[in-house]
Design an enzyme around this catalytic site. Structure first.
Site, PDB file in Angstrom:
ATOM      1  N   LYS A 148       4.434   4.747  18.251  1.00  8.89           N
ATOM      2  CA  LYS A 148       4.490   6.131  17.758  1.00  8.89           C
ATOM      3  C   LYS A 148       4.773   7.106  18.907  1.00  8.89           C
ATOM      4  CE  LYS A 148       1.169   4.771  14.198  1.00  8.89           C
ATOM      5  NZ  LYS A 148      -0.261   4.637  13.903  1.00  8.89           N
TER       6      LYS A 148
ATOM      7  N   THR B   4       0.830  -1.217   0.000  1.00 13.51           N
ATOM      8  CA  THR B   4       0.000   0.000   0.000  1.00 13.51           C
ATOM      9  C   THR B   4       0.862   1.265   0.000  1.00 13.51           C
ATOM     10  OG1 THR B   4      -1.541  -1.282   1.328  1.00 13.51           O
ATOM     11  CG2 THR B   4      -1.923   1.079   1.236  1.00 13.51           C
TER      12      THR B   4
ATOM     13  N   LYS C 242       7.354   2.079  12.198  1.00  7.23           N
ATOM     14  CA  LYS C 242       7.299   2.586  13.590  1.00  7.23           C
ATOM     15  C   LYS C 242       7.861   1.592  14.591  1.00  7.23           C
ATOM     16  CE  LYS C 242       2.939   1.124  12.325  1.00  7.23           C
ATOM     17  NZ  LYS C 242       1.661   1.405  11.750  1.00  7.23           N
TER      18      LYS C 242
ATOM     19  N   GLY D 197       1.214   8.895   9.986  1.00  5.49           N
ATOM     20  CA  GLY D 197       1.098   8.879   8.516  1.00  5.49           C
ATOM     21  C   GLY D 197       1.556  10.157   7.851  1.00  5.49           C
TER      22      GLY D 197
HETATM   23  N1  HSE Z   1      -3.147   0.669  11.843  1.00  5.89           N
HETATM   24  C1  HSE Z   1      -2.637   1.996  11.912  1.00  5.89           C
HETATM   25  C2  HSE Z   1      -3.796   2.923  12.299  1.00  5.89           C
HETATM   26  C3  HSE Z   1      -2.048   2.382  10.584  1.00  5.89           C
HETATM   27  O1  HSE Z   1      -4.930   2.461  12.390  1.00  5.89           O
HETATM   28  O2  HSE Z   1      -3.584   4.087  12.548  1.00  5.89           O
HETATM   29  C4  HSE Z   1      -1.042   3.488  10.647  1.00  5.89           C
HETATM   30  O3  HSE Z   1       0.010   3.234  11.504  1.00  5.89           O
END
Ligand code: HSE
Length: 436
Positions: free
Chosen positions: A205, A13, A105, A134
């Site tokens: 994060k 992706t 991350k 993101g």
């Molecule tokens: N699974 C993560 C989210 C994707 O839902 O934010 C981005 O790190």
């Protein structure tokens, strides 16, 4: 000037988004970077498959190590994820003197200290904007934009899946398991959705942001992590009645005793801007002593949103190719020899206020027993809400908001309340933050 050759590891992706964004905006990107940038090689598990990006002119391979060892590749973009093969490839790329851009991350949160040290030795950069929230340029904002400030705290909605679930529960009265299933079907959740709902993804994060905010080593193992799977429709509604919204927050604060590093469901006043960040969107609130509170909002996941951060990192790396490594922006914002080992506080030492939901029998004296226990632990009650007995079973939900108290005192109080014969079930406790 010779063009900069990029090798992309992983064409999923984010990899496909990176190819698409870089190719679509190549003219403007070149004007910004000052050099031609070309993705010349990419590695993927399968060569022959339908793709959502144009791979013409890109030499594909299934062997990522071939790219990492290719002397014609200047920058390796790691978009495989995880801490196994991805770590080996990044270490090898650094060893080979290549700059690395990654959206990984877990890799940075768990192995960043080792990777940055090695990169420093080799005079290369590891760029990781896409690893946190993101497409939101939060790393750049904290590392450069806020460098005049002493950062006091930060709080973020940094997992879109969890935020989507809590938003659906609040707006549509839906239950947790049903919404999680939908989030998985929509492709929001991590391969292992417990990473999202149990707060592990957010803790990765948060660990990265805290190190950049406070100049401390990455310490994911010391982050307190609590998920949203125990949040019930009942709590969402009571919180709303009291003027609060439940969000799954990653919070890091600098206190005199040390740094708090915690991910958990949190009641926040509904008027706060961040309380109104809904669905899969992410937002991070950072409080600097000079600037005050600042808020960063945007898409925390998705193909092109994440690619936006990956490509920005590529541009940054290209701009610094000719600079002296000693004069680049440090990986964790602070110079490596100025990173300090401020302790991370255990959750028992964290001081915060609480929402408590207690199911009691409908009998005289129950509330008096509960308030006595709270008083013995020096816990002051801010608000109290007693509902009518639930149909048939005679159980009375009592909801309390408390003033600030150390978690260890609250633990003791909850243990004693749960031992009362008039209290049914476990006490539901949700921490509260004013974020003021
Ligand atoms: N699974 C993560 C989210 C994707 O839902 O934010 C981005 O790190």
């Amino acid at each position: 000037m010779q063009s900069v050759n990029i090798g992309v590891l992983g064409l999923g992706t984010v990899g496909s988004g990176t190819v698409n964004v870089l190719r679509r905006n190549i003219k403007e990107i070149t004007r910004r970077a000052g050099r031609d940038i070309e993705i010349t090689r990419a590695a993927d598990r399968t060569i022959d498959k339908e793709r959502s990006c144009d791979i013409s002119g890109i030499h594909l391979t299934t062997d990522a190590l071939e790219i990492v060892n290719d002397p014609n590749i200047h920058v390796v973009v790691e978009l495989i994820g995880g801490t196994g093969i991805a770590r080996d490839l990044v270490l090898q790329a650094i060893e080979n003197g290549k700059h690395v851009v990654t959206a990984n991350k877990a890799l940075i949160a768990l192995h960043g200290n080792e990777l940055f040290e090695k990169a420093q030795d080799k005079g290369v950069t590891i760029a990781f904007e896409a690893a946190v929230a993101g497409g939101i340029p939060i790393i750049k904002a904290m590392r450069e934009g806020l460098s005049a400030n002493s950062i006091e705290w930060l709080a973020g909605i940094i997992n879109g899946t969890g935020n989507f679930i809590l938003t659906e529960m609040r707006d549509k009265g839906r239950d947790f398991p049903e919404v999680l299933e939908e989030a998985q079907a929509l492709g929001y959740a991590e391969a292992d959705p417990t990473f999202d709902v149990e707060g592990i993804d957010a803790a990765h994060k948060l660990t990265i942001m805290a190190s950049i905010a406070f100049g401390i080593p990455l310490q994911f193992d010391k982050a307190y992590t609590e998920g949203i799977s125990k949040i019930s429709q009942e709590d969402v509604q009571y919180a709303a009645e009291l003027g609060y919204i439940i969000k799954h927050l990653g919070i890091s604060k600098k206190t005199e005793q040390g740094v708090e590093l915690r991910v958990h469901p949190t009641l926040i006043p509904h008027r706060r801007l961040i309380a109104n960040v809904d669905g899969v969107m992410n937002a991070v609130l950072v409080k600097g002593d000079a600037v005050g509170p600042t808020l960063y909002y945007g898409a925390g996941a998705g193909s092109e949103a994440t690619a936006s951060a990956v490509v920005a990192d590529i541009v940054d790396v290209v701009r610094t190719l000719t600079t002296d490594p000693e004069n680049r922006v440090p990986h964790l914002a602070f110079q490596p020899d100025a990173i300090v080992d401020t302790p991370i506080l255990p959750i028992s030492e964290v001081v915060t206020s609480y929402y408590l939901r207690i199911h009691t029998d409908d009998e005289p004296g129950v509330l008096a027993d509960i308030t006595r226990i709270l008083a013995e632990q020096s816990i002051s009650i801010e608000a109290i809400l007693q509902k009518q007995p639930e149909d048939h079973n005679g159980i009375v939900p009592v909801i309390m908001l408390t003033q600030e108290v150390a978690e260890k005192n609250m633990d003791l109080a909850i243990k004693q309340i749960e031992e009362l014969t008039t209290v049914e079930d476990s006490v539901m406790r949700i921490r509260m933050e004013s974020l003021g």
